[in-house]
Write a protein that holds these residues in place. Structure first.
Motif, PDB file in Angstrom:
ATOM      1  N   ALA A 173       0.843  -1.205   0.000  1.00  9.00           N
ATOM      2  CA  ALA A 173       0.000   0.000   0.000  1.00  9.00           C
ATOM      3  C   ALA A 173       0.875   1.249   0.000  1.00  9.00           C
ATOM      4  O   ALA A 173       0.620   2.210  -0.747  1.00  9.00           O
ATOM      5  CB  ALA A 173      -0.928  -0.003   1.218  1.00  9.00           C
ATOM      6  N   LYS A 174       1.927   1.214   0.815  1.00 10.03           N
ATOM      7  CA  LYS A 174       2.863   2.349   0.888  1.00 10.03           C
ATOM      8  C   LYS A 174       3.586   2.533  -0.448  1.00 10.03           C
ATOM      9  O   LYS A 174       3.759   3.658  -0.940  1.00 10.03           O
ATOM     10  CB  LYS A 174       3.865   2.076   2.015  1.00 10.03           C
ATOM     11  CG  LYS A 174       4.818   3.227   2.306  1.00 10.03           C
ATOM     12  CD  LYS A 174       5.518   2.985   3.639  1.00 10.03           C
ATOM     13  CE  LYS A 174       6.656   3.957   3.847  1.00 10.03           C
ATOM     14  NZ  LYS A 174       7.966   3.464   3.536  1.00 10.03           N
ATOM     15  N   ASP A 175       4.017   1.415  -1.064  1.00 14.98           N
ATOM     16  CA  ASP A 175       4.722   1.489  -2.354  1.00 14.98           C
ATOM     17  C   ASP A 175       3.827   2.076  -3.446  1.00 14.98           C
ATOM     18  O   ASP A 175       4.285   2.857  -4.289  1.00 14.98           O
ATOM     19  CB  ASP A 175       5.209   0.101  -2.774  1.00 14.98           C
ATOM     20  CG  ASP A 175       6.395  -0.381  -1.930  1.00 14.98           C
ATOM     21  OD1 ASP A 175       6.989   0.457  -1.216  1.00 14.98           O
ATOM     22  OD2 ASP A 175       6.703  -1.578  -1.978  1.00 14.98           O
ATOM     23  N   LEU A 176       2.546   1.684  -3.455  1.00 14.53           N
ATOM     24  CA  LEU A 176       1.612   2.225  -4.445  1.00 14.53           C
ATOM     25  C   LEU A 176       1.406   3.722  -4.244  1.00 14.53           C
ATOM     26  O   LEU A 176       1.343   4.493  -5.210  1.00 14.53           O
ATOM     27  CB  LEU A 176       0.269   1.494  -4.370  1.00 14.53           C
ATOM     28  CG  LEU A 176       0.244   0.062  -4.919  1.00 14.53           C
ATOM     29  CD1 LEU A 176      -1.083  -0.619  -4.592  1.00 14.53           C
ATOM     30  CD2 LEU A 176       0.462   0.057  -6.435  1.00 14.53           C
ATOM     31  N   LEU A 177       1.302   4.132  -2.986  1.00 16.53           N
ATOM     32  CA  LEU A 177       1.125   5.556  -2.687  1.00 16.53           C
ATOM     33  C   LEU A 177       2.354   6.348  -3.140  1.00 16.53           C
ATOM     34  O   LEU A 177       2.230   7.402  -3.766  1.00 16.53           O
ATOM     35  CB  LEU A 177       0.879   5.751  -1.191  1.00 16.53           C
ATOM     36  CG  LEU A 177       0.561   7.169  -0.719  1.00 16.53           C
ATOM     37  CD1 LEU A 177      -0.720   7.688  -1.367  1.00 16.53           C
ATOM     38  CD2 LEU A 177       0.438   7.225   0.794  1.00 16.53           C
ATOM     39  N   GLU A 178       3.531   5.820  -2.847  1.00 17.76           N
ATOM     40  CA  GLU A 178       4.769   6.517  -3.221  1.00 17.76           C
ATOM     41  C   GLU A 178       5.009   6.484  -4.729  1.00 17.76           C
ATOM     42  O   GLU A 178       5.658   7.376  -5.278  1.00 17.76           O
ATOM     43  CB  GLU A 178       5.956   5.888  -2.478  1.00 17.76           C
ATOM     44  CG  GLU A 178       5.936   6.201  -0.981  1.00 17.76           C
ATOM     45  CD  GLU A 178       7.037   5.492  -0.214  1.00 17.76           C
ATOM     46  OE1 GLU A 178       7.743   4.647  -0.824  1.00 17.76           O
ATOM     47  OE2 GLU A 178       7.192   5.781   0.988  1.00 17.76           O
TER      48      GLU A 178
END
Length: 659
Positions: A173-178
């Protein structure tokens, strides 16, 4: 549990069926009724056996004979039913990439929705039927990130392990946001890797986590960060991960809504899902569009083609009134998503360089002399917060000894005047005025009463009560009581108290409340039914009601809105549904109201004006997001298309941007 609508025919005899089809096509003309009755009531495996028996008995190819005897859409449907699923998909993809142009929607639908095994079978069938490599053909006919994602999907290598790592969920989720929202530009490769490889169960949890950390669903970020066919493909993947049945229900609805029918899409889905999840698709369709798939097919098609499609559909859910588990799961997922806190944002912010005296001078100049400068008025009024507009009113009075509202009323007219004058009132004054208009004179505008009373919080309701008393020297409760009756009056009076609990959810109480709502047997009096719903829906806090609705779905496999519509009618039903939708997702409730105010012939300017004014400093930005998610078009675009002149200019200024 088998969820297809077409099952193996009991007492099946391939030779007997082959003979029946031969007789139906023998001689002059063909018995189309006999052909459709037989073929739509046999499973695909049985149809393949019939083809083999037909060749053995008559030395002829059954599919070739069907093509010769039948015509048009009916022929395409019947012939499609005769192919094994993998060969049917292979034929669809071959047609999509053959000749001039590419049918990207077909490629997206098939490759985004199929399981690993179905993809492997498709690749093998394509090789067998056309002696060509499917991946090479797709690569030769597409380009860019769209091509890369299609190639990933063609590997049929999505993880299938249901054991999910919470740490990996959070990281993805964090990777997609970044890779999107937090990056200058977009790292498309990260989207491709995560959405193309991770398991369905894992990705569902990633999407929930993404909503928590980003404050918006992954779909909205995809729309903002990606574009073109790549965007459409990634949205389709997300939809299929969430619910394949919901994805196909939406595809079927779009294939039939409006003028004309996308018959290729309709045929492809009805054939390919008839032995997989047609019952689930039907139920989601009924829940989402408040109309059965059966009835929509019935209204949108004709002849033998219609009869065959209806046989594949397998039943009319409007008549049955049932509610299946897949629809309940979709509803439950929506409730869970609605429970995640999302920051509400208006589109109108306080002006940074605000000068009340300077704005008063601009407005006076715009109205002085011959003619009126509507553009200058719009520029000032729509770009100031309501608190700043109240200061302008005072500065205008102090500077010129005149009433700004009276001057605006004298200089403006029509829809623009109503919009600008509405913006100059405080929110409580404006709501009070709308409620007064709804109850005075002949007839009552129940929809306005419902919209305002069902969506305002305690503080807003109390302010409305004060403004109403001050403006009309009567209590709002008295006017509501004298102008409405029965259970509808009781609902409005309860809401008008502004006494809703504001505490957190109570799990034990939520379970009991759900039981009260669910435990309504046919011999209960109507009074008991409405009273139960009123005592809970009009008094419990929003967080608590969300939990009640989730418990209700667990208990009954029904969504509470579905239960209300089934058990109640008229204004009472509409009021309770509005409360439920407001609790579930208030911006989506208003997005739906705005869409309905502009769709079709004519525009409901009163509703359009009322919502644009009342939500502009609360959640209009969120409403815009829900609007594009629900209707695949922006609020800005629809206002631009459906209104005109200075009224349009002012509405677009309030809208605050094109999505």
């Amino acid at each position: 549990v088998y969820r297809g609508s077409v099952k193996d025919f009991q007492g099946f005899d391939a030779n007997q069926d082959a003979e029946a089809l031969y007789n139906a096509m023998k001689g002059f003309g063909s018995d189309k009724e006999a052909i459709l009755d037989l073929i739509t009531s046999r499973s695909n495996k049985q149809r393949v056996e019939i083809c083999q028996a037909y060749k053995s008995l008559y030395g002829k190819d059954l599919i070739a004979d069907l093509k010769y005897e039948l015509t048009g859409k009916f022929e395409r449907l019947i012939v499609s039913l005769m192919r094994p699923p993998a060969y049917g998909d292979a034929k669809e993809i071959k047609d999509a990439i053959s000749g001039i142009g590419t049918d990207e929607k077909c490629l997206i639908e098939i490759l985004a929705s199929r399981t690993n095994q179905e993809i492997h079978d498709l690749v093998a069938a394509y090789k067998d039927a056309y002696e060509r490599d499917l991946e090479a053909d797709v690569v030769g006919d597409t380009s860019g990130h769209f091509k890369k994602m299609l190639v990933v999907l063609l590997q049929g290598a999505r993880e299938e392990d249901d054991v999910v790592s919470e740490d990996l969920v959070e990281q993805d989720a964090k990777d997609l946001l970044e890779a999107g929202e937090l990056k200058w530009g977009t790292d498309e490769a990260q989207f491709i890797y995560i959405l193309g490889r991770r398991s369905r169960q894992h990705l569902r949890l990633v999407f929930d986590e993404y909503l928590k950390i980003a404050g918006k669903p992954i779909e909205r970020s995809i729309r903002g960060e990606l574009s073109g066919d790549f965007e459409k493909l990634m949205l389709a993947v997300v939809k299929c991960i969430r619910s394949t049945a919901e994805y196909f229900a939406e595809r079927l609805y779009k294939a039939m809504k409006g003028l004309g029918t996308r018959d290729n899409t309709l045929i492809r889905i009805m054939v390919s899902r008839s032995e997989i999840d047609m019952l689930d698709i039907r139920e989601v369709f009924r829940t989402k569009y408040e109309k059965s798939l059966y009835n929509m097919i019935k209204e949108d098609t004709s002849g033998e083609y219609k009869k065959a499609l209806l046989k594949l559909c397998g039943g009319d859910d409007d008549a049955a009134g049932e509610f299946f588990p897949e629809a309940a799961q979709v509803a439950y997922r929506m409730w869970e998503l609605s429970a995640v806190k999302v920051e509400l944002r208006g589109t109108v912010q306080p002006a940074g360089d605000f000068n009340d005296d300077g704005d008063a001078q601009v407005l006076r100049k715009a109205m002085k002399g011959l003619g009126t400068d509507e553009g200058a008025i719009i520029e000032v009024v729509t770009k100031r917060s309501n608190a700043q507009r109240q200061q302008i009113l005072k500065a205008y009075k102090a500077h010129y000894g005149r009433d700004l509202m009276a001057d605006l009323k004298s200089e403006l007219s029509g829809s623009l005047a109503k919009l600008i004058l509405g913006l100059m009132l405080t929110p409580a004054q404006y709501d009070a005025k709308q409620l007064r208009k709804a109850v005075e004179g002949a007839g009552t505008e129940e929809s306005v009463l419902i919209e305002i009373m069902a969506t305002r919080n305690n503080q807003e309701i109390r302010a409305i009560n004060e403004a109403y008393q001050e403006a009309y020297h009567k209590s709002l409760e008295d006017d509501l009581s004298s102008d409405t009756s029965g259970h509808f009056k009781r609902i409005l009076v309860s809401l008008a108290l502004g006494n809703r609990d504001e505490g957190p959810e109570n799990q034990t109480q939520a379970h009991e409340d759900a039981k009260k709502l669910a435990d309504v047997s046919s011999n209960d009096s109507s009074d008991s039914l409405e009273t139960r719903f009123l005592s809970i829906l009009c008094t419990r806090s929003y967080p608590h009601l969300r939990r009640v609705f989730q418990e209700f779905i667990k208990m009954t496999n029904h969504d509470v809105e579905h239960a209300i519509k089934k058990r109640m009618s008229g204004d009472v039903r509409d009021a309770f549904v509005a409360i439920v939708r407001s609790v579930k997702n208030k911006p989506a409730f208003f997005a739906d109201k705005l869409y309905k105010s502009m769709k079709g012939a004519g525009t409901d300017e009163r509703t359009l004006t009322r919502i644009m004014i009342s939500r502009s400093e609360i959640d209009l930005f969120n409403i815009r997001g829900e609007f594009i998610d629900l209707f695949d078009k922006s609020l800005h675009h629809m206002i631009e298309k459906d209104t005109s002149g200075d009224y349009r200019k002012a509405l677009l200024a309030l809208c605050g941007g094109e999505d």
